[in-house]
Write an enzyme that holds these catalytic residues in place. Structure first.
Site, PDB file in Angstrom:
ATOM      1  N   ASN A  13     -12.718   0.115  -9.521  1.00  0.00           N
ATOM      2  CA  ASN A  13     -11.544   0.693 -10.178  1.00  0.00           C
ATOM      3  C   ASN A  13     -10.962  -0.410 -11.046  1.00  0.00           C
ATOM      4  OD1 ASN A  13      -9.142   1.875 -10.917  1.00  0.00           O
ATOM      5  ND2 ASN A  13      -8.175   1.680  -8.906  1.00  0.00           N
ATOM      6  N   LYS A  15      -8.711  -0.363 -13.272  1.00  0.00           N
ATOM      7  CA  LYS A  15      -7.274  -0.274 -13.582  1.00  0.00           C
ATOM      8  C   LYS A  15      -7.057  -0.542 -15.089  1.00  0.00           C
ATOM      9  CE  LYS A  15      -6.415  -1.445  -8.827  1.00  0.00           C
ATOM     10  NZ  LYS A  15      -5.496  -1.911  -7.818  1.00  0.00           N
ATOM     11  N   HIS A  99      -4.344   7.812  -6.899  1.00  0.00           N
ATOM     12  CA  HIS A  99      -4.258   6.388  -6.559  1.00  0.00           C
ATOM     13  C   HIS A  99      -2.804   6.018  -6.277  1.00  0.00           C
ATOM     14  CE1 HIS A  99      -4.372   2.044  -6.888  1.00  0.00           C
ATOM     15  NE2 HIS A  99      -5.656   2.151  -6.589  1.00  0.00           N
ATOM     16  N   GLU A 101      -1.058   3.599  -7.118  1.00  0.00           N
ATOM     17  CA  GLU A 101      -0.302   3.129  -8.286  1.00  0.00           C
ATOM     18  C   GLU A 101       0.184   4.307  -9.120  1.00  0.00           C
ATOM     19  OE1 GLU A 101      -3.322   0.434  -9.644  1.00  0.00           O
ATOM     20  OE2 GLU A 101      -2.935  -0.830  -7.903  1.00  0.00           O
ATOM     21  N   GLU A 171      -6.955   4.019   1.268  1.00  0.00           N
ATOM     22  CA  GLU A 171      -6.414   2.790   0.705  1.00  0.00           C
ATOM     23  C   GLU A 171      -5.004   2.554   1.241  1.00  0.00           C
ATOM     24  OE1 GLU A 171      -8.726   1.753  -3.158  1.00  0.00           O
ATOM     25  OE2 GLU A 171      -6.822   2.677  -3.649  1.00  0.00           O
ATOM     26  N   GLY A 177      -4.331  -4.921  -3.832  1.00  0.00           N
ATOM     27  CA  GLY A 177      -3.978  -6.007  -4.749  1.00  0.00           C
ATOM     28  C   GLY A 177      -3.123  -7.084  -4.112  1.00  0.00           C
ATOM     29  N   SER A 217      -8.099  -4.758  -1.363  1.00  0.00           N
ATOM     30  CA  SER A 217      -8.508  -6.164  -1.231  1.00  0.00           C
ATOM     31  C   SER A 217      -9.887  -6.324  -0.596  1.00  0.00           C
ATOM     32  CB  SER A 217      -7.453  -6.967  -0.465  1.00  0.00           C
ATOM     33  OG  SER A 217      -6.214  -6.935  -1.160  1.00  0.00           O
TER      34      SER A 217
HETATM   35  P1  PGA Z   1      -7.842  -4.105  -4.940  1.00  0.00           P
HETATM   36  O1  PGA Z   1      -7.569  -2.624  -5.456  1.00  0.00           O
HETATM   37  O2  PGA Z   1      -9.293  -4.158  -4.505  1.00  0.00           O
HETATM   38  O3  PGA Z   1      -7.550  -4.987  -6.101  1.00  0.00           O
HETATM   39  O4  PGA Z   1      -6.915  -4.332  -3.775  1.00  0.00           O
HETATM   40  C1  PGA Z   1      -8.143  -1.525  -4.815  1.00  0.00           C
HETATM   41  C2  PGA Z   1      -7.698  -0.266  -5.492  1.00  0.00           C
HETATM   42  O5  PGA Z   1      -6.556  -0.205  -5.943  1.00  0.00           O
HETATM   43  O6  PGA Z   1      -8.464   0.711  -5.592  1.00  0.00           O
END
Ligand code: PGA
Length: 257
Positions: A13, A15, A99, A101, A171, A177, A217
């Site tokens: 992903n 982003k 997601h 976010e 998640e 993140g 992460s």
């Molecule tokens: P990350 O993001 O691996 O940077 O924690 C995962 C995601 O948001 O899908």
């Protein structure tokens, strides 16, 4: 539990990262590194502006391309939005939906995630639907309630046949993140709970066939332990998917997982 009936899927992903030349460079670097991978589905979910570049760069390879969102209406006066049909027409296969976010910064709700999931399915896309609890929800010991609610609402009115085309990404919001990964046991516990919830709604056979990823992460160092768990069928990878070597290590961990 039978991991053999499910294919592991490792999806990046990206982003809001990568210009078109950067996207092309990353995919060209990745392509030979994963060319021999057969048993794991490799997906790169990229910004809308990179889709055409990504599709061209990966044509004929084993890397599939996904978008990071889509709107739920087919067309119309929705300035700035992209429909599922527009993505499908390009040759995009996957789309990330719900997601955290998007839920946090763009007011997405389970109701709109449900609408988007149905629109994506109707267009022939494979949705990667994200669910996960906030830190304070975990601390209040309501993780299972939160997850069950999201599963019920996000897949409301989705048939068993359609559900089989979906991937669920667990998640935990506190792990995205932040560098704080859920332990493999925590990931397994919630992924198993998601499968049990699906079994109640759709029956055990359907639940056993659904790919459930962990995301948050996940990186080259912790992926092997996470994907070794019975109910963790791959990962949705943010930061670590932006580096070809790290992403490849995660993919190879899933091959062995
Ligand atoms: P990350 O993001 O691996 O940077 O924690 C995962 C995601 O948001 O899908």
């Amino acid at each position: 539990m039978n991991k053999a009936v499910r294919k592991a899927v490792i999806a990046g992903n990206w982003k809001m990262n990568k210009t078109r030349p950067e996207a092309k460079a990353l995919l060209e670097e990745l392509k030979p590194m994963v060319a021999d991978v057969k048993d794991v589905e490799v997906v790169a979910c990229v910004p809308f502006t990179n889709l055409e570049t990504a599709l061209a760069a990966t044509a004929g390879s084993n890397i599939k391309i996904g978008a990071e969102n889509c709107h739920f209406e087919k067309s119309g006066a929705f300035t700035g939005e992209i429909s599922a049909d527009m993505l499908a027409e390009m040759g995009v296969e996957y789309v990330v939906l719900g997601h955290s976010e998007r839920r946090q910064y763009f007011n997405e709700t389970d109701e709109t995630v449900n609408k988007r999931t149905k629109a994506a399915l109707a267009a022939g896309l494979k949705p990667i639907v994200c669910v996960g609890e906030l830190l304070w929800e975990r601390e209040c010991n309501i993780t299972e309630e939160v997850i069950a609610r999201q599963i019920k609402l996000d897949f409301y009115d989705v048939s068993a046949e359609d559900l089989k085309k979906c991937i669920i990404a667990y998640e935990p919001v506190w792990a995205i993140g932040t560098g704080k990964t859920a332990t493999a046991d925590q990931a397994e516990e919630v992924c198993a709970f998601i499968r049990a919830t699906l079994a109640k709604l759709y029956g055990a056979d359907v639940a056993e066939a659904i790919t459930i990823q962990y995301g948050g992460s996940m990186n080259a160092g912790n992926a092997a332990e996470l994907v070794s768990k019975t109910n963790v069928d791959g990962g949705l990878i943010g930061g670590a998917s932006l580096k070809a070597a790290d992403f490849t290590t995660i993919i190879k961990a899933a091959v062995n997982g």
